[in-house]
Motif scaffolding. Structure first.
Motif, PDB file in Angstrom:
ATOM      1  N   SER A  79     -16.959  29.014  42.243  1.00 30.26           N
ATOM      2  CA  SER A  79     -17.223  27.727  41.586  1.00 30.26           C
ATOM      3  C   SER A  79     -16.522  26.601  42.325  1.00 30.26           C
ATOM      4  CB  SER A  79     -16.750  27.763  40.131  1.00 30.26           C
ATOM      5  OG  SER A  79     -17.495  28.691  39.397  1.00 30.26           O
ATOM      6  N   GLY A  80     -15.259  26.851  42.702  1.00 29.47           N
ATOM      7  CA  GLY A  80     -14.516  25.839  43.447  1.00 29.47           C
ATOM      8  C   GLY A  80     -15.151  25.536  44.791  1.00 29.47           C
ATOM      9  N   GLN A  81     -15.629  26.584  45.453  1.00 36.20           N
ATOM     10  CA  GLN A  81     -16.257  26.388  46.751  1.00 36.20           C
ATOM     11  C   GLN A  81     -17.569  25.614  46.614  1.00 36.20           C
ATOM     12  OE1 GLN A  81     -17.020  30.038  48.867  1.00 36.20           O
ATOM     13  NE2 GLN A  81     -16.500  29.090  50.810  1.00 36.20           N
ATOM     14  N   VAL A  82     -18.337  25.920  45.582  1.00 39.60           N
ATOM     15  CA  VAL A  82     -19.598  25.202  45.349  1.00 39.60           C
ATOM     16  C   VAL A  82     -19.304  23.734  45.076  1.00 39.60           C
ATOM     17  CG1 VAL A  82     -21.501  24.954  43.706  1.00 39.60           C
ATOM     18  CG2 VAL A  82     -20.923  27.203  44.590  1.00 39.60           C
ATOM     19  N   ALA A  83     -18.290  23.465  44.238  1.00 36.45           N
ATOM     20  CA  ALA A  83     -17.929  22.081  43.930  1.00 36.45           C
ATOM     21  C   ALA A  83     -17.474  21.355  45.188  1.00 36.45           C
ATOM     22  CB  ALA A  83     -16.833  22.041  42.864  1.00 36.45           C
ATOM     23  N   MET A  84     -16.698  22.042  46.021  1.00 35.43           N
ATOM     24  CA  MET A  84     -16.221  21.439  47.261  1.00 35.43           C
ATOM     25  C   MET A  84     -17.391  21.133  48.199  1.00 35.43           C
ATOM     26  SD  MET A  84     -12.824  22.663  49.300  1.00 35.43           S
ATOM     27  CE  MET A  84     -13.493  24.059  50.110  1.00 35.43           C
ATOM     28  N   MET A  85     -18.345  22.044  48.268  1.00 36.58           N
ATOM     29  CA  MET A  85     -19.509  21.802  49.134  1.00 36.58           C
ATOM     30  C   MET A  85     -20.327  20.609  48.622  1.00 36.58           C
ATOM     31  SD  MET A  85     -19.207  23.864  51.584  1.00 36.58           S
ATOM     32  CE  MET A  85     -20.761  23.733  52.406  1.00 36.58           C
ATOM     33  N   GLU A  86     -20.414  20.474  47.299  1.00 33.34           N
ATOM     34  CA  GLU A  86     -21.115  19.319  46.729  1.00 33.34           C
ATOM     35  C   GLU A  86     -20.380  18.029  47.075  1.00 33.34           C
ATOM     36  OE1 GLU A  86     -21.317  20.275  42.578  1.00 33.34           O
ATOM     37  OE2 GLU A  86     -22.996  21.676  42.847  1.00 33.34           O
ATOM     38  N   GLN A  87     -19.043  18.060  46.999  1.00 33.49           N
ATOM     39  CA  GLN A  87     -18.257  16.878  47.348  1.00 33.49           C
ATOM     40  C   GLN A  87     -18.403  16.540  48.826  1.00 33.49           C
ATOM     41  OE1 GLN A  87     -14.285  17.737  46.049  1.00 33.49           O
ATOM     42  NE2 GLN A  87     -14.691  17.125  43.921  1.00 33.49           N
ATOM     43  N   ILE A  88     -18.420  17.579  49.674  1.00 32.35           N
ATOM     44  CA  ILE A  88     -18.602  17.350  51.113  1.00 32.35           C
ATOM     45  C   ILE A  88     -19.967  16.705  51.355  1.00 32.35           C
ATOM     46  CG2 ILE A  88     -18.984  18.521  53.329  1.00 32.35           C
ATOM     47  CD1 ILE A  88     -16.704  20.437  52.521  1.00 32.35           C
ATOM     48  N   GLY A  89     -20.984  17.192  50.648  1.00 29.91           N
ATOM     49  CA  GLY A  89     -22.319  16.587  50.779  1.00 29.91           C
ATOM     50  C   GLY A  89     -22.315  15.129  50.354  1.00 29.91           C
ATOM     51  N   THR A  90     -21.644  14.845  49.247  1.00 29.71           N
ATOM     52  CA  THR A  90     -21.555  13.467  48.766  1.00 29.71           C
ATOM     53  C   THR A  90     -20.797  12.602  49.774  1.00 29.71           C
ATOM     54  OG1 THR A  90     -21.557  14.223  46.465  1.00 29.71           O
ATOM     55  CG2 THR A  90     -20.697  12.013  46.876  1.00 29.71           C
ATOM     56  N   LEU A  91     -19.662  13.133  50.266  1.00 33.96           N
ATOM     57  CA  LEU A  91     -18.870  12.375  51.247  1.00 33.96           C
ATOM     58  C   LEU A  91     -19.655  12.155  52.539  1.00 33.96           C
ATOM     59  CD1 LEU A  91     -15.319  13.938  50.780  1.00 33.96           C
ATOM     60  CD2 LEU A  91     -16.064  11.638  50.146  1.00 33.96           C
ATOM     61  N   THR A  92     -20.394  13.161  52.956  1.00 32.07           N
ATOM     62  CA  THR A  92     -21.192  13.016  54.175  1.00 32.07           C
ATOM     63  C   THR A  92     -22.220  11.909  53.997  1.00 32.07           C
ATOM     64  OG1 THR A  92     -20.896  15.352  54.689  1.00 32.07           O
ATOM     65  CG2 THR A  92     -22.716  14.243  55.783  1.00 32.07           C
ATOM     66  N   GLY A  93     -22.843  11.887  52.812  1.00 36.35           N
ATOM     67  CA  GLY A  93     -23.811  10.811  52.530  1.00 36.35           C
ATOM     68  C   GLY A  93     -23.129   9.455  52.512  1.00 36.35           C
ATOM     69  N   GLN A  94     -21.935   9.379  51.943  1.00 39.19           N
ATOM     70  CA  GLN A  94     -21.204   8.112  51.873  1.00 39.19           C
ATOM     71  C   GLN A  94     -20.781   7.655  53.264  1.00 39.19           C
ATOM     72  OE1 GLN A  94     -18.077   8.960  49.079  1.00 39.19           O
ATOM     73  NE2 GLN A  94     -19.388   8.587  47.297  1.00 39.19           N
ATOM     74  N   VAL A  95     -20.348   8.589  54.114  1.00 40.05           N
ATOM     75  CA  VAL A  95     -19.963   8.245  55.488  1.00 40.05           C
ATOM     76  C   VAL A  95     -21.184   7.719  56.235  1.00 40.05           C
ATOM     77  CG1 VAL A  95     -19.214   9.191  57.716  1.00 40.05           C
ATOM     78  CG2 VAL A  95     -17.960   9.757  55.634  1.00 40.05           C
ATOM     79  N   GLY A  96     -22.317   8.389  56.029  1.00 39.30           N
ATOM     80  CA  GLY A  96     -23.550   7.905  56.683  1.00 39.30           C
ATOM     81  C   GLY A  96     -23.915   6.511  56.208  1.00 39.30           C
ATOM     82  N   SER A  97     -23.762   6.289  54.914  1.00 39.11           N
ATOM     83  CA  SER A  97     -24.057   4.959  54.361  1.00 39.11           C
ATOM     84  C   SER A  97     -23.088   3.924  54.907  1.00 39.11           C
ATOM     85  CB  SER A  97     -23.960   5.025  52.838  1.00 39.11           C
ATOM     86  OG  SER A  97     -24.148   3.740  52.279  1.00 39.11           O
ATOM     87  N   LEU A  98     -21.796   4.273  54.982  1.00 39.41           N
ATOM     88  CA  LEU A  98     -20.803   3.346  55.543  1.00 39.41           C
ATOM     89  C   LEU A  98     -21.097   3.040  57.006  1.00 39.41           C
ATOM     90  CD1 LEU A  98     -17.440   4.601  53.994  1.00 39.41           C
ATOM     91  CD2 LEU A  98     -18.595   2.427  53.556  1.00 39.41           C
ATOM     92  N   THR A  99     -21.498   4.054  57.741  1.00 42.16           N
ATOM     93  CA  THR A  99     -21.823   3.853  59.150  1.00 42.16           C
ATOM     94  C   THR A  99     -22.986   2.873  59.279  1.00 42.16           C
ATOM     95  OG1 THR A  99     -21.077   6.086  59.650  1.00 42.16           O
ATOM     96  CG2 THR A  99     -22.474   5.038  61.290  1.00 42.16           C
ATOM     97  N   THR A 100     -23.970   3.055  58.418  1.00 39.96           N
ATOM     98  CA  THR A 100     -25.118   2.145  58.443  1.00 39.96           C
ATOM     99  C   THR A 100     -24.681   0.731  58.072  1.00 39.96           C
ATOM    100  OG1 THR A 100     -26.573   3.962  57.813  1.00 39.96           O
ATOM    101  CG2 THR A 100     -27.417   1.755  57.461  1.00 39.96           C
ATOM    102  N   GLN A 101     -23.853   0.612  57.053  1.00 43.09           N
ATOM    103  CA  GLN A 101     -23.379  -0.706  56.624  1.00 43.09           C
ATOM    104  C   GLN A 101     -22.524  -1.372  57.693  1.00 43.09           C
ATOM    105  OE1 GLN A 101     -21.440  -0.127  52.861  1.00 43.09           O
ATOM    106  NE2 GLN A 101     -23.344   0.484  51.825  1.00 43.09           N
ATOM    107  N   VAL A 102     -21.637  -0.597  58.338  1.00 42.66           N
ATOM    108  CA  VAL A 102     -20.815  -1.155  59.423  1.00 42.66           C
ATOM    109  C   VAL A 102     -21.729  -1.636  60.550  1.00 42.66           C
ATOM    110  CG1 VAL A 102     -19.147  -0.583  61.241  1.00 42.66           C
ATOM    111  CG2 VAL A 102     -18.698   0.100  58.878  1.00 42.66           C
ATOM    112  N   GLY A 103     -22.749  -0.849  60.871  1.00 45.20           N
ATOM    113  CA  GLY A 103     -23.695  -1.263  61.906  1.00 45.20           C
ATOM    114  C   GLY A 103     -24.407  -2.557  61.523  1.00 45.20           C
TER     115      GLY A 103
END
Length: 121
Positions: A79-103
């Motif tokens: 359960s912890g690993q699944v939650a962590m993978m979901e958070q990583i997915g969310t963070l990856t999306g946020q980093v991509g969004s930030l990269t786009t915004q910085v650009g």
């Protein structure tokens, strides 16, 4: 045959039958003693077998509890690993969004983004 001879013959026959009966009694007694020993040995073995079965049961119960605990731990880890993978997915999306915004911001401001490290070669 005289009466004495007849009596002697009958006594001898009776003595032979008594000897046979005594031999049979001895044999029967010996068999009974042997059977009694066998039964006693079987009872001792049965008690030992029951102790082993009880010990195995206790061991199985302990193993069952341990397996249940391990199952709960494993479930929590998954359960912890699944939650962590979901958070990583969310963070990856946020980093991509930030990269786009910085650009977009750097384009809007007309500044060049920091240089990517160059490969030397």
């Amino acid at each position: 045959m005289s009466e004495m001879d007849e009596l002697r013959r009958r006594v001898e026959a009776l003595e032979a039958r008594v000897d046979e009966a005594m031999a049979e009694r001895t044999t029967t007694h010996n068999l009974a003693v042997g059977a009694d020993r066998d039964v006693a040995a079987l009872q001792v073995q049965r008690r030992a077998d029951m102790q082993v079965i009880r010990a195995l049961r206790e061991t199985q119960l302990e193993h069952g509890k341990t397996l249940a605990e391990h199952g709960k731990l494993l479930g929590a880890l998954v359960s912890g690993q699944v939650a962590m993978m979901e958070q990583i997915g969310t963070l990856t999306g946020q980093v991509g969004s930030l990269t786009t915004q910085v650009g977009a911001i750097t384009d809007h401001l007309g500044i060049a983004p920091p240089e990517q490290p160059r490969e030397e070669g």
